[in-house]
Design a protein around this motif. Sequence first.
Motif, PDB file in Angstrom:
ATOM      1  N   GLY A  16      30.624 -49.844  48.442  1.00 45.17           N
ATOM      2  CA  GLY A  16      30.552 -51.294  48.485  1.00 45.17           C
ATOM      3  C   GLY A  16      31.493 -51.917  47.471  1.00 45.17           C
ATOM      4  O   GLY A  16      32.437 -51.284  46.991  1.00 45.17           O
ATOM      5  N   ASP A  17      31.239 -53.169  47.118  1.00 46.20           N
ATOM      6  CA  ASP A  17      32.069 -53.865  46.141  1.00 46.20           C
ATOM      7  C   ASP A  17      31.742 -53.367  44.741  1.00 46.20           C
ATOM      8  O   ASP A  17      30.593 -53.453  44.285  1.00 46.20           O
ATOM      9  CB  ASP A  17      31.837 -55.376  46.234  1.00 46.20           C
ATOM     10  CG  ASP A  17      32.878 -56.179  45.486  1.00 46.20           C
ATOM     11  OD1 ASP A  17      32.951 -56.028  44.245  1.00 46.20           O
ATOM     12  OD2 ASP A  17      33.610 -56.950  46.112  1.00 46.20           O
ATOM     13  N   ALA A  97      40.351 -58.649  44.109  1.00 43.80           N
ATOM     14  CA  ALA A  97      41.128 -58.060  45.199  1.00 43.80           C
ATOM     15  C   ALA A  97      41.088 -56.543  45.131  1.00 43.80           C
ATOM     16  O   ALA A  97      41.021 -55.864  46.170  1.00 43.80           O
ATOM     17  CB  ALA A  97      42.569 -58.562  45.136  1.00 43.80           C
ATOM     18  N   GLN A  98      41.113 -55.991  43.912  1.00 43.00           N
ATOM     19  CA  GLN A  98      41.068 -54.534  43.772  1.00 43.00           C
ATOM     20  C   GLN A  98      39.737 -53.983  44.289  1.00 43.00           C
ATOM     21  O   GLN A  98      39.701 -52.944  44.955  1.00 43.00           O
ATOM     22  CB  GLN A  98      41.276 -54.129  42.310  1.00 43.00           C
ATOM     23  CG  GLN A  98      42.694 -54.316  41.819  1.00 43.00           C
ATOM     24  CD  GLN A  98      42.910 -55.706  41.231  1.00 43.00           C
ATOM     25  OE1 GLN A  98      42.212 -56.665  41.586  1.00 43.00           O
ATOM     26  NE2 GLN A  98      43.874 -55.819  40.333  1.00 43.00           N
ATOM     27  N   ALA A  99      38.655 -54.680  43.985  1.00 43.69           N
ATOM     28  CA  ALA A  99      37.351 -54.236  44.464  1.00 43.69           C
ATOM     29  C   ALA A  99      37.271 -54.345  45.987  1.00 43.69           C
ATOM     30  O   ALA A  99      36.693 -53.477  46.656  1.00 43.69           O
ATOM     31  CB  ALA A  99      36.239 -55.049  43.812  1.00 43.69           C
ATOM     32  N   GLY A 100      37.856 -55.407  46.539  1.00 44.13           N
ATOM     33  CA  GLY A 100      37.886 -55.540  47.992  1.00 44.13           C
ATOM     34  C   GLY A 100      38.675 -54.431  48.650  1.00 44.13           C
ATOM     35  O   GLY A 100      38.269 -53.868  49.678  1.00 44.13           O
ATOM     36  N   ALA A 101      39.819 -54.087  48.063  1.00 40.52           N
ATOM     37  CA  ALA A 101      40.640 -53.013  48.607  1.00 40.52           C
ATOM     38  C   ALA A 101      39.917 -51.674  48.525  1.00 40.52           C
ATOM     39  O   ALA A 101      39.978 -50.859  49.462  1.00 40.52           O
ATOM     40  CB  ALA A 101      41.971 -52.938  47.862  1.00 40.52           C
ATOM     41  N   ALA A 102      39.231 -51.428  47.412  1.00 36.24           N
ATOM     42  CA  ALA A 102      38.499 -50.174  47.247  1.00 36.24           C
ATOM     43  C   ALA A 102      37.353 -50.073  48.251  1.00 36.24           C
ATOM     44  O   ALA A 102      37.123 -49.012  48.850  1.00 36.24           O
ATOM     45  CB  ALA A 102      37.966 -50.061  45.823  1.00 36.24           C
ATOM     46  N   ALA A 103      36.636 -51.176  48.450  1.00 30.60           N
ATOM     47  CA  ALA A 103      35.533 -51.172  49.404  1.00 30.60           C
ATOM     48  C   ALA A 103      36.038 -50.847  50.808  1.00 30.60           C
ATOM     49  O   ALA A 103      35.440 -50.031  51.527  1.00 30.60           O
ATOM     50  CB  ALA A 103      34.828 -52.524  49.384  1.00 30.60           C
ATOM     51  N   HIS A 133      39.165 -60.541  51.779  1.00 29.49           N
ATOM     52  CA  HIS A 133      40.258 -61.461  52.102  1.00 29.49           C
ATOM     53  C   HIS A 133      41.324 -61.424  51.010  1.00 29.49           C
ATOM     54  O   HIS A 133      42.528 -61.406  51.305  1.00 29.49           O
ATOM     55  CB  HIS A 133      39.706 -62.877  52.262  1.00 29.49           C
ATOM     56  CG  HIS A 133      40.749 -63.893  52.627  1.00 29.49           C
ATOM     57  ND1 HIS A 133      41.315 -63.970  53.881  1.00 29.49           N
ATOM     58  CD2 HIS A 133      41.348 -64.864  51.881  1.00 29.49           C
ATOM     59  CE1 HIS A 133      42.210 -64.946  53.891  1.00 29.49           C
ATOM     60  NE2 HIS A 133      42.247 -65.503  52.696  1.00 29.49           N
ATOM     61  N   ALA A 134      40.901 -61.388  49.749  1.00 25.39           N
ATOM     62  CA  ALA A 134      41.850 -61.342  48.638  1.00 25.39           C
ATOM     63  C   ALA A 134      42.688 -60.068  48.664  1.00 25.39           C
ATOM     64  O   ALA A 134      43.834 -60.054  48.206  1.00 25.39           O
ATOM     65  CB  ALA A 134      41.102 -61.449  47.309  1.00 25.39           C
TER      66      ALA A 134
END
Length: 342
Positions: A16-17, A97-103, A133-134
Amino acid sequence: MNADIKSTRPLLLTMGDACGIGPEIAVAAWAQDRGSDLRLVGDAGVFRRALDFMGLQLPVAVLEAADDPVPPDCLPVWQPSGLPQDLLAQPLGRVSAQAGAAAARCIVAATQEQLAGRSRALVTAPIHKEALHAAGIDHPGHTELLQALCADPDDRLPPVRMMLANEELRVVLVTIHVALRQAVDQITTGRVLQTIRIADAALRRAGIAAPRIAVAGLNPHAGEGGLFGSEEIEYIAPAIAQARSLGVDASGPFAPDTVFMRARHAPPRHPGEFDAVVAMTHDQGLIPVKYLGVEEGVNVTLGLPLVRTSPDHGTAFDIAGTGRADPSSMLAAIRMARTMSA
């Protein structure tokens, strides 16, 4: 590794995030479940931090492959390639954005494992739509991303539906993440029929031999014979009739303000009349399930060529890192994933 370490086709639980409570409920759920089939997918450093937050002292076994055997009493973490390197530097409780990409990377990697037959089922910790989205991910959430990953060779998307379930109520949605004005336009005979059939197939797969499916109307009092709207007459009732002709025990359309009470299964005083309710819109269906409590709620994506469940809550940025996250819904999602993939 020792030869006596057992290997099994794993159930994959994505991180997840990283800035939310996903890693915390993942490690807490594993600590309570201790299933030999359960593997966590994500950043090992993030999971180690989550163990600290939750007051758990467990060694972490970093696996080279998702289906590797695991040493006893170790938190099993498969860290897929391509994860951002600075996840621990991202502030907790904030959109990253990094957390979104990792998720997203964890979801993609775990889905690929399941499509390749190397895993049993997929359980996903909460992600944040703004973080996706980020990160430049062109999908609003898990459902749409998984649908795209499961497209056929001609890029045709599988018809998917969301089911939210707890011990008392199961609800399957005809429309999901669209504006209410758009949702009404999406209520067609074909879409309602498809939802009924997807719900019936999923319930049978979960061990219900002859599912009883109630179909909610769209309008107040299910349209009151056309007085408050004609969608029930034009689209919903014909879909129910077609489903029945195909052998599905579907009935309705029922007034939306009472059908969920009729379906609620709370024995011994209130055995439910139905095994699931097909609801027309997101809020119509999810409000009654969430009112009963998100602690045991499970989100299931139906219609995919794989099993996917998730907790019935979001990233809870406000309590990330405090150790107060409740893993109950995650544990329920793990149990349902096992049931549906048995």
